[in-house]
Design a protein around this motif. Structure first.
Motif, PDB file in Angstrom:
ATOM      1  N   PRO A  71       0.829  -1.206   0.000  1.00  0.00           N
ATOM      2  CA  PRO A  71       0.000   0.000   0.000  1.00  0.00           C
ATOM      3  C   PRO A  71       0.867   1.261   0.000  1.00  0.00           C
ATOM      4  CG  PRO A  71       0.058  -0.980   2.195  1.00  0.00           C
ATOM      5  CD  PRO A  71       0.752  -1.945   1.275  1.00  0.00           C
ATOM      6  N   TRP A  72       0.430   2.261  -0.759  1.00  0.00           N
ATOM      7  CA  TRP A  72       1.189   3.514  -0.791  1.00  0.00           C
ATOM      8  C   TRP A  72       0.267   4.701  -0.557  1.00  0.00           C
ATOM      9  CZ3 TRP A  72       0.638   7.401  -4.536  1.00  0.00           C
ATOM     10  CH2 TRP A  72      -0.137   7.078  -5.653  1.00  0.00           C
ATOM     11  N   THR A  73       0.855   5.734   0.010  1.00  0.00           N
ATOM     12  CA  THR A  73       0.119   6.927   0.431  1.00  0.00           C
ATOM     13  C   THR A  73       0.698   8.159  -0.251  1.00  0.00           C
ATOM     14  OG1 THR A  73      -0.520   5.995   2.574  1.00  0.00           O
ATOM     15  CG2 THR A  73      -0.420   8.398   2.429  1.00  0.00           C
ATOM     16  N   LEU A  74      -0.176   9.044  -0.682  1.00  0.00           N
ATOM     17  CA  LEU A  74       0.229  10.297  -1.331  1.00  0.00           C
ATOM     18  C   LEU A  74       0.016  11.471  -0.399  1.00  0.00           C
ATOM     19  CD1 LEU A  74       1.041  11.990  -3.856  1.00  0.00           C
ATOM     20  CD2 LEU A  74      -1.403  11.973  -4.485  1.00  0.00           C
ATOM     21  N   ASP A  75       1.048  12.311  -0.264  1.00  0.00           N
ATOM     22  CA  ASP A  75       0.935  13.607   0.403  1.00  0.00           C
ATOM     23  C   ASP A  75       1.143  14.670  -0.665  1.00  0.00           C
ATOM     24  OD1 ASP A  75       1.191  15.990   1.813  1.00  0.00           O
ATOM     25  OD2 ASP A  75       2.332  15.093   3.459  1.00  0.00           O
ATOM     26  N   PRO A  76       0.053  15.298  -1.158  1.00  0.00           N
ATOM     27  CA  PRO A  76       0.137  16.232  -2.283  1.00  0.00           C
ATOM     28  C   PRO A  76       0.488  17.653  -1.837  1.00  0.00           C
ATOM     29  CG  PRO A  76      -2.141  15.942  -1.680  1.00  0.00           C
ATOM     30  CD  PRO A  76      -1.336  15.076  -0.720  1.00  0.00           C
ATOM     31  N   VAL A  77       1.668  17.836  -1.295  1.00  0.00           N
ATOM     32  CA  VAL A  77       2.068  19.113  -0.696  1.00  0.00           C
ATOM     33  C   VAL A  77       1.957  20.246  -1.717  1.00  0.00           C
ATOM     34  CG1 VAL A  77       3.926  20.368   0.439  1.00  0.00           C
ATOM     35  CG2 VAL A  77       3.647  17.912   0.857  1.00  0.00           C
ATOM     36  N   ALA A  78       1.194  21.283  -1.368  1.00  0.00           N
ATOM     37  CA  ALA A  78       1.059  22.495  -2.188  1.00  0.00           C
ATOM     38  C   ALA A  78       0.578  22.198  -3.597  1.00  0.00           C
ATOM     39  CB  ALA A  78       2.377  23.271  -2.217  1.00  0.00           C
ATOM     40  N   VAL A  79      -0.240  21.172  -3.756  1.00  0.00           N
ATOM     41  CA  VAL A  79      -0.636  20.731  -5.092  1.00  0.00           C
ATOM     42  C   VAL A  79      -1.443  21.788  -5.839  1.00  0.00           C
ATOM     43  CG1 VAL A  79      -2.788  19.615  -4.389  1.00  0.00           C
ATOM     44  CG2 VAL A  79      -1.535  18.735  -6.346  1.00  0.00           C
ATOM     45  N   GLY A  80      -2.141  22.634  -5.116  1.00  0.00           N
ATOM     46  CA  GLY A  80      -2.959  23.635  -5.789  1.00  0.00           C
ATOM     47  C   GLY A  80      -2.199  24.845  -6.252  1.00  0.00           C
ATOM     48  N   ALA A  81      -0.955  24.994  -5.824  1.00  0.00           N
ATOM     49  CA  ALA A  81      -0.223  26.228  -6.083  1.00  0.00           C
ATOM     50  C   ALA A  81       0.740  26.134  -7.254  1.00  0.00           C
ATOM     51  CB  ALA A  81       0.554  26.638  -4.821  1.00  0.00           C
ATOM     52  N   LEU A  82       1.164  24.928  -7.630  1.00  0.00           N
ATOM     53  CA  LEU A  82       2.235  24.765  -8.607  1.00  0.00           C
ATOM     54  C   LEU A  82       1.867  23.714  -9.653  1.00  0.00           C
ATOM     55  CD1 LEU A  82       5.090  24.798  -5.977  1.00  0.00           C
ATOM     56  CD2 LEU A  82       4.641  26.610  -7.612  1.00  0.00           C
ATOM     57  N   ASP A  83       2.090  24.061 -10.929  1.00  0.00           N
ATOM     58  CA  ASP A  83       1.613  23.231 -12.035  1.00  0.00           C
ATOM     59  C   ASP A  83       2.308  21.879 -12.123  1.00  0.00           C
ATOM     60  OD1 ASP A  83      -0.147  25.213 -12.751  1.00  0.00           O
ATOM     61  OD2 ASP A  83       1.154  26.064 -14.293  1.00  0.00           O
ATOM     62  N   PHE A  84       3.641  21.846 -11.954  1.00  0.00           N
ATOM     63  CA  PHE A  84       4.385  20.598 -12.114  1.00  0.00           C
ATOM     64  C   PHE A  84       3.894  19.541 -11.157  1.00  0.00           C
ATOM     65  CE2 PHE A  84       8.583  18.379 -10.929  1.00  0.00           C
ATOM     66  CZ  PHE A  84       8.386  17.361 -11.859  1.00  0.00           C
ATOM     67  N   ARG A  85       3.778  19.893  -9.894  1.00  0.00           N
ATOM     68  CA  ARG A  85       3.344  18.894  -8.915  1.00  0.00           C
ATOM     69  C   ARG A  85       1.862  18.563  -9.071  1.00  0.00           C
ATOM     70  NH1 ARG A  85       5.286  20.930  -3.470  1.00  0.00           N
ATOM     71  NH2 ARG A  85       6.985  21.617  -4.808  1.00  0.00           N
ATOM     72  N   ARG A  86       1.072  19.517  -9.534  1.00  0.00           N
ATOM     73  CA  ARG A  86      -0.344  19.195  -9.759  1.00  0.00           C
ATOM     74  C   ARG A  86      -0.491  18.140 -10.843  1.00  0.00           C
ATOM     75  NH1 ARG A  86      -2.059  23.843 -10.848  1.00  0.00           N
ATOM     76  NH2 ARG A  86      -2.210  23.735 -13.112  1.00  0.00           N
ATOM     77  N   ARG A  87       0.230  18.320 -11.960  1.00  0.00           N
ATOM     78  CA  ARG A  87       0.160  17.320 -13.035  1.00  0.00           C
ATOM     79  C   ARG A  87       0.676  15.965 -12.562  1.00  0.00           C
ATOM     80  NH1 ARG A  87       2.230  21.738 -16.072  1.00  0.00           N
ATOM     81  NH2 ARG A  87       4.333  20.815 -15.947  1.00  0.00           N
ATOM     82  N   PHE A  88       1.758  15.980 -11.781  1.00  0.00           N
ATOM     83  CA  PHE A  88       2.334  14.728 -11.294  1.00  0.00           C
ATOM     84  C   PHE A  88       1.368  14.022 -10.342  1.00  0.00           C
ATOM     85  CE2 PHE A  88       5.180  12.471  -8.227  1.00  0.00           C
ATOM     86  CZ  PHE A  88       5.629  11.491  -9.109  1.00  0.00           C
ATOM     87  N   CYS A  89       0.767  14.766  -9.437  1.00  0.00           N
ATOM     88  CA  CYS A  89      -0.175  14.162  -8.492  1.00  0.00           C
ATOM     89  C   CYS A  89      -1.413  13.628  -9.200  1.00  0.00           C
ATOM     90  CB  CYS A  89      -0.568  15.171  -7.420  1.00  0.00           C
ATOM     91  SG  CYS A  89       0.731  15.501  -6.201  1.00  0.00           S
ATOM     92  N   GLN A  90      -1.889  14.340 -10.211  1.00  0.00           N
ATOM     93  CA  GLN A  90      -3.037  13.841 -10.970  1.00  0.00           C
ATOM     94  C   GLN A  90      -2.689  12.533 -11.670  1.00  0.00           C
ATOM     95  OE1 GLN A  90      -6.122  14.798 -11.012  1.00  0.00           O
ATOM     96  NE2 GLN A  90      -5.916  16.671  -9.815  1.00  0.00           N
ATOM     97  N   GLU A  91      -1.448  12.431 -12.157  1.00  0.00           N
ATOM     98  CA  GLU A  91      -1.004  11.174 -12.756  1.00  0.00           C
ATOM     99  C   GLU A  91      -0.986  10.053 -11.718  1.00  0.00           C
ATOM    100  OE1 GLU A  91       3.178   9.232 -14.366  1.00  0.00           O
ATOM    101  OE2 GLU A  91       2.935  11.410 -14.421  1.00  0.00           O
ATOM    102  N   LEU A  92      -0.494  10.355 -10.522  1.00  0.00           N
ATOM    103  CA  LEU A  92      -0.403   9.339  -9.480  1.00  0.00           C
ATOM    104  C   LEU A  92      -1.780   8.853  -9.023  1.00  0.00           C
ATOM    105  CD1 LEU A  92       2.526  10.522  -7.168  1.00  0.00           C
ATOM    106  CD2 LEU A  92       2.576   8.838  -9.006  1.00  0.00           C
ATOM    107  N   LEU A  93      -2.789   9.708  -9.123  1.00  0.00           N
ATOM    108  CA  LEU A  93      -4.128   9.306  -8.708  1.00  0.00           C
ATOM    109  C   LEU A  93      -4.633   8.102  -9.495  1.00  0.00           C
ATOM    110  CD1 LEU A  93      -6.135  12.617  -8.132  1.00  0.00           C
ATOM    111  CD2 LEU A  93      -5.002  11.160  -6.446  1.00  0.00           C
ATOM    112  N   THR A  94      -4.128   7.926 -10.704  1.00  0.00           N
ATOM    113  CA  THR A  94      -4.569   6.789 -11.519  1.00  0.00           C
ATOM    114  C   THR A  94      -3.881   5.490 -11.111  1.00  0.00           C
ATOM    115  OG1 THR A  94      -2.863   7.067 -13.243  1.00  0.00           O
ATOM    116  CG2 THR A  94      -4.868   8.388 -13.454  1.00  0.00           C
ATOM    117  N   LEU A  95      -2.909   5.576 -10.193  1.00  0.00           N
ATOM    118  CA  LEU A  95      -2.106   4.411  -9.813  1.00  0.00           C
ATOM    119  C   LEU A  95      -2.514   3.841  -8.448  1.00  0.00           C
ATOM    120  CD1 LEU A  95       1.399   5.608 -11.090  1.00  0.00           C
ATOM    121  CD2 LEU A  95      -0.266   4.120 -12.228  1.00  0.00           C
ATOM    122  N   LYS A  96      -3.734   4.135  -8.037  1.00  0.00           N
ATOM    123  CA  LYS A  96      -4.390   3.454  -6.911  1.00  0.00           C
ATOM    124  C   LYS A  96      -3.692   3.630  -5.558  1.00  0.00           C
ATOM    125  CE  LYS A  96      -6.281  -0.068 -10.006  1.00  0.00           C
ATOM    126  NZ  LYS A  96      -6.391  -1.512 -10.313  1.00  0.00           N
TER     127      LYS A  96
END
Length: 262
Positions: free
Chosen positions: A95-120
């Motif tokens: 099992p893995w856990t995501l901490d989307p730090v500052a995801v709403g403020a910066l484009d690079f990490r937002r795109r990366f986190c959205q990609e990770l959401l598809t990986l369960k």
């Protein structure tokens, strides 16, 4: 549907399992908080490991009991390592856990986190603004800080839980934990906890470790929040400010009992 208050008796019971298992927790976390995160896990009885080299991260993710992905100091090379670790963790049913730090403020990490959401992910832990942003709604966060109350993110958290299958943990003055159907809340803690860098990131690591426990994942994630809030309360009673809070907090975690605490 109103959230149910998570009981400290249940949290104490989960802590007994946590210390028995001592989950090996692979923390791919940000550079600012690595030491504090490791010490938090150790104080509770887990076994932390910080492995970030892409080839090693892929290999280690299948050896660990749980994996944390924290994007606080994300780089291109670190994103590659994180992606490899998540893919390997999924292959090994880790099992893995995501901490989307500052995801709403910066484009690079937002795109990366959205990609990770598809990986369960098994769990996602963030403040209200981060969870709102991850769910595609407008939060009012400012970097890692949130100006949204945790309760405002409950509908988005439930939606995100149903979308991803993850347990969503929204933290703030009150923590809310949901699987999309049932929602638990955890009260307590102290505002001083927000004056120390890393308490949220460390909580994400504890949530990650809790996903390795047997039993109900929603209850276990809520227990992780309870342990941290209990320790924060106890540390605040004896410290004199942020500097003395950290050792008092680690001691409080270490001394939590596996019977119901008051």
């Amino acid at each position: 549907m109103q959230p149910d208050l998570h009981s400290r008796e249940d949290a104490a019971h989960a802590l007994k399992h946590f210390r028995t298992l001592s989950p090996l927790t692979h923390c791919m976390t940000n550079d600012v908080v690595q030491g504090f995160t490791a010490n938090t896990l150790l104080a509770l009885g887990a076994s932390p490991a910080m492995v970030i080299e892409p080839d090693e991260a892929r290999q280690f993710a299948s050896l660990a009991n749980a994996l944390l992905i924290n994007v606080g100091t994300l780089t291109q090379s670190r994103a590659k390592a994180m992606r490899a670790a998540v893919e390997q963790a999924n292959g090994a049913s880790t099992p893995w856990t995501l901490d989307p730090v500052a995801v709403g403020a910066l484009d690079f990490r937002r795109r990366f986190c959205q990609e990770l959401l598809t990986l369960k992910p098994a769990a996602i832990r963030g403040n209200a603004s981060e969870i709102l942003a991850l769910a595609g709604e407008n939060g009012t966060g400012r970097g890692v800080d949130t100006t949204d109350a945790a309760a405002t993110a409950i509908p988005a958290a439930r939606q995100l839980a149903r979308q991803t299958g993850a347990i969503i943990v929204v933290t703030g003055e009150v923590d809310y934990i949901t699987d999309g159907e049932r929602t638990l809340c955890v009260t307590g803690g102290d505002p001083l906890m927000t004056n120390v860098v890393g308490t949220g990131c460390a909580l994400s690591a504890v949530v990650a470790a809790s996903t390795a426990l047997p039993g109900n994942r929603l209850e276990n994630a809520a227990s992780a929040c309870t342990w941290m809030k209990q320790a924060g309360e106890r540390a605040t009673r004896i410290c004199h400010g942020p500097g003395s809070f950290i050792p008092a907090f680690l001691d409080a975690l270490y001394n939590l009992k596996t019977e119901e605490a008051v």
